[in-house]
Design an enzyme around this catalytic site. Structure first.
Site, PDB file in Angstrom:
ATOM      1  N   GLY A  13      45.046  38.420  33.627  1.00 18.39           N
ATOM      2  CA  GLY A  13      44.768  39.275  34.774  1.00 18.39           C
ATOM      3  C   GLY A  13      45.854  39.195  35.828  1.00 18.39           C
ATOM      4  O   GLY A  13      46.354  38.113  36.143  1.00 18.39           O
ATOM      5  N   ASN A 108      44.745  29.931  31.259  1.00 22.13           N
ATOM      6  CA  ASN A 108      44.402  29.018  30.164  1.00 22.13           C
ATOM      7  C   ASN A 108      44.945  29.486  28.822  1.00 22.13           C
ATOM      8  O   ASN A 108      45.586  28.720  28.087  1.00 22.13           O
ATOM      9  CB  ASN A 108      42.878  28.887  30.055  1.00 22.13           C
ATOM     10  CG  ASN A 108      42.234  28.466  31.354  1.00 22.13           C
ATOM     11  OD1 ASN A 108      42.234  29.230  32.313  1.00 22.13           O
ATOM     12  ND2 ASN A 108      41.679  27.275  31.399  1.00 22.13           N
ATOM     13  N   ASP A 138      40.924  32.587  39.129  1.00 20.29           N
ATOM     14  CA  ASP A 138      39.723  31.780  38.893  1.00 20.29           C
ATOM     15  C   ASP A 138      39.901  30.324  39.331  1.00 20.29           C
ATOM     16  O   ASP A 138      38.914  29.597  39.465  1.00 20.29           O
ATOM     17  CB  ASP A 138      39.341  31.805  37.409  1.00 20.29           C
ATOM     18  CG  ASP A 138      38.839  33.169  36.970  1.00 20.29           C
ATOM     19  OD1 ASP A 138      38.297  33.899  37.813  1.00 20.29           O
ATOM     20  OD2 ASP A 138      39.003  33.508  35.780  1.00 20.29           O
ATOM     21  N   MET A 180      34.141  37.682  40.770  1.00 22.14           N
ATOM     22  CA  MET A 180      34.654  37.213  39.483  1.00 22.14           C
ATOM     23  C   MET A 180      34.516  35.696  39.341  1.00 22.14           C
ATOM     24  O   MET A 180      34.593  34.956  40.317  1.00 22.14           O
ATOM     25  CB  MET A 180      36.120  37.596  39.322  1.00 22.14           C
ATOM     26  CG  MET A 180      36.344  39.028  38.876  1.00 22.14           C
ATOM     27  SD  MET A 180      38.114  39.318  38.577  1.00 22.14           S
ATOM     28  CE  MET A 180      38.043  40.975  37.903  1.00 22.14           C
ATOM     29  N   GLY A 181      34.375  35.260  38.095  1.00 17.63           N
ATOM     30  CA  GLY A 181      34.293  33.840  37.782  1.00 17.63           C
ATOM     31  C   GLY A 181      33.298  33.595  36.668  1.00 17.63           C
ATOM     32  O   GLY A 181      32.102  33.483  36.927  1.00 17.63           O
ATOM     33  N   ARG A 182      33.776  33.536  35.429  1.00 17.70           N
ATOM     34  CA  ARG A 182      32.875  33.354  34.291  1.00 17.70           C
ATOM     35  C   ARG A 182      32.358  31.924  34.210  1.00 17.70           C
ATOM     36  O   ARG A 182      31.169  31.689  33.995  1.00 17.70           O
ATOM     37  CB  ARG A 182      33.594  33.718  32.985  1.00 17.70           C
ATOM     38  CG  ARG A 182      32.716  33.637  31.750  1.00 17.70           C
ATOM     39  CD  ARG A 182      33.495  34.024  30.506  1.00 17.70           C
ATOM     40  NE  ARG A 182      33.879  35.419  30.527  1.00 17.70           N
ATOM     41  CZ  ARG A 182      33.112  36.415  30.067  1.00 17.70           C
ATOM     42  NH1 ARG A 182      31.906  36.141  29.577  1.00 17.70           N
ATOM     43  NH2 ARG A 182      33.539  37.660  30.107  1.00 17.70           N
ATOM     44  N   GLU A 237      29.808  36.228  38.802  1.00 17.46           N
ATOM     45  CA  GLU A 237      29.478  37.035  37.626  1.00 17.46           C
ATOM     46  C   GLU A 237      29.026  36.163  36.458  1.00 17.46           C
ATOM     47  O   GLU A 237      28.328  36.634  35.554  1.00 17.46           O
ATOM     48  CB  GLU A 237      30.700  37.846  37.197  1.00 17.46           C
ATOM     49  CG  GLU A 237      31.863  36.992  36.729  1.00 17.46           C
ATOM     50  CD  GLU A 237      33.087  37.799  36.308  1.00 17.46           C
ATOM     51  OE1 GLU A 237      33.089  39.017  36.545  1.00 17.46           O
ATOM     52  OE2 GLU A 237      34.020  37.192  35.748  1.00 17.46           O
ATOM     53  N   TYR A 295      37.851  44.404  40.100  1.00 18.91           N
ATOM     54  CA  TYR A 295      39.298  44.234  40.135  1.00 18.91           C
ATOM     55  C   TYR A 295      39.870  44.262  41.541  1.00 18.91           C
ATOM     56  O   TYR A 295      41.046  43.929  41.735  1.00 18.91           O
ATOM     57  CB  TYR A 295      39.967  45.329  39.298  1.00 18.91           C
ATOM     58  CG  TYR A 295      39.582  45.299  37.832  1.00 18.91           C
ATOM     59  CD1 TYR A 295      39.318  44.089  37.190  1.00 18.91           C
ATOM     60  CD2 TYR A 295      39.471  46.465  37.090  1.00 18.91           C
ATOM     61  CE1 TYR A 295      38.957  44.051  35.863  1.00 18.91           C
ATOM     62  CE2 TYR A 295      39.116  46.431  35.751  1.00 18.91           C
ATOM     63  CZ  TYR A 295      38.857  45.220  35.137  1.00 18.91           C
ATOM     64  OH  TYR A 295      38.510  45.180  33.816  1.00 18.91           O
ATOM     65  N   LEU A 296      39.078  44.646  42.522  1.00 17.89           N
ATOM     66  CA  LEU A 296      39.584  44.734  43.890  1.00 17.89           C
ATOM     67  C   LEU A 296      40.203  43.431  44.365  1.00 17.89           C
ATOM     68  O   LEU A 296      41.210  43.418  45.063  1.00 17.89           O
ATOM     69  CB  LEU A 296      38.449  45.120  44.849  1.00 17.89           C
ATOM     70  CG  LEU A 296      37.997  46.582  44.856  1.00 17.89           C
ATOM     71  CD1 LEU A 296      36.793  46.731  45.765  1.00 17.89           C
ATOM     72  CD2 LEU A 296      39.125  47.483  45.328  1.00 17.89           C
TER      73      LEU A 296
END
Length: 409
Positions: A13, A108, A138, A180-182, A237, A295-296
């Site tokens: 990203g 990663n 992240d 964002m942040g899985r 998220e 994506y902002l």
């Protein structure tokens, strides 16, 4: 005989400062007489495979500086996640072009790519220096105090929630912002830096480091709404239940998956909408709104941390210095020293590749719905200078006279 050729690429990203690292590599490399050509690969490792290379040696320093200050990946990026056969093909192209140094700016997966390519070169006895340059909003690279790209994205999140809080205070209701942040909640946690007054939002913060319970969530929202007459909520998220199943997939009827088979969490408003629907249906609150930052937060041009810019440039410069003067491959890492200053180290690739950092327990409150002062102290210097501030009126109430007037009539 040495060719003096190096190759740099960008993966994953985009961020607001990834081009600072690119410029750092190119400009620093051109200072060394042993470097003859600096190539760039278009769209990451896919560009290497397709031999879509450009000569960055011809770029003027002035234009490189302008590009450095521009968000997103100037060379283009890719979501390809190379396995060993893919990396064998990468190595073949590097050999064909007599590349002696390979720099990959990414997170990663990018670090793992560098590791595999490095192993291929060593097995073939080919003199290739491989350096991974950190990048990810992240903030989930192990061995780093923080990663370039995160501070600017965190600055955006903090300011966005400060604005959402002001809006929500004017027209009270419930607001849900999905960030964002899985697996790592650093970026969602940054929302807390938008608070100034004790009753400011976000009032509740939900991170993937803690198990999410919909029942507990609704209880928290109800209690907050009853206390303040409103509620601002920051949600990662990647929130999941006790089994590790993403909440987005539990609530959604249709599930999207990305190129790697993961449940699609970014770029969709599903989670925010689903949580808002639950609040409306179960709590009976009418004014409920949700946003997905999507994506902002990655490449927002008007909200870049000057600290982030400086460090992103320096990791690119240090990568070249490590390659030119060092005797090993590795991943550049940022280390914090003092109250706030940094130094840089070169970590072994296998110490970083394929590993994921999550928020430390000391950064998360006992309730699991807020951050600690330790996190605020950790993040504040990264946000940079010129953070906007918000103020309130201090009104002096005027006595009500209408009822007194009625008594006189």
């Amino acid at each position: 005989m040495s060719s003096g050729k190096i190759l740099v690429a960008q993966g994953g990203g985009p961020t607001a400062v990834i081009n600072q690292s690119l410029a750092g590599v190119v400009l620093e490399a051109r200072r060394f007489r042993d470097v003859s050509l600096v190539y760039g690969a278009l769209h990451g490792v896919r560009g290497i495979i397709n031999e879509d290379l450009v000569d960055l040696t011809r770029e003027t320093s002035h234009n490189l500086e302008l590009v450095a200050a521009t968000p997103s990946s100037a060379l283009g990026s890719t979501r390809d996640k190379p396995d060993v056969p893919y990396c064998v093909e990468i190595f073949k192209v590097l050999q064909a072009h007599q590349i002696e140094q390979f720099y990959y700016i990414g997170g990663n997966d990018s670090s793992d790519t560098v590791r595999i390519v490095s192993e291929q070169a060593q097995a073939a006895g080919y003199p290739l220096r491989c350096i991974h340059i950190p990048k990810t909003i992240d903030n989930d690279l192990v061995g780093n105090d923080h990663t370039p790209g995160f501070p600017s994205a965190a600055r955006f999140v903090a300011q966005a929630f400060a604005g959402a809080n002001l809006d929500n205070a004017s027209l009270p209701g419930v607001y849900v912002g999905v960030v964002m942040g899985r697996h790592a909640g650093f970026l969602t946690a940054a929302s807390a830096l938008g608070k100034k007054f004790a009753d400011d939002g976000p009032h509740l913060i939900y991170l993937p480091e803690r198990v999410f319970s919909l029942e507990r969530f609704l209880h928290d929202v109800k209690a907050c709404y009853e206390r303040y007459g409103r509620c601002v909520i920051a949600v990662s998220e990647g929130i999941h239940d006790a089994s590790g199943t993403p909440i987005a997939s539990l609530l959604a009827k249709d599930i999207e998956r990305d190129a790697h088979g993961n449940v699609q969490l970014s770029g969709t408003g599903a989670l925010a909408d689903l949580l808002c629907d639950e609040i409306k249906a179960k709590l009976g609150i009418k004014r409920v709104r949700g946003d997905t930052f999507g994506y902002l937060q990655r490449s927002f041009i008007g909200c870049v941390s000057d600290v982030d810019q400086r460090e992103a440039r320096e990791v690119g410069e240090k990568a070249v210095q490590f390659a030119m003067w060092g005797q090993r491959n590795g991943s550049v890492a940022i280390k914090r020293t003092g109250f706030y200053s940094v130094d840089y180290e070169l970590l072994p690739l296998d110490a970083v590749a394929g590993k994921t950092r999550t928020m430390e327990d000391e950064f998360i409150s006992a309730s699991g719905t807020d951050v600690t002062d330790a996190f605020r102290l950790y993040l504040r210097p990264l946000l940079g200078s010129g953070m906007p501030d918000a103020f309130r009126l201090r009104p002096a109430p005027v006595p009500k006279l209408r009822d007194q007037l009625r008594g006189q009539i």
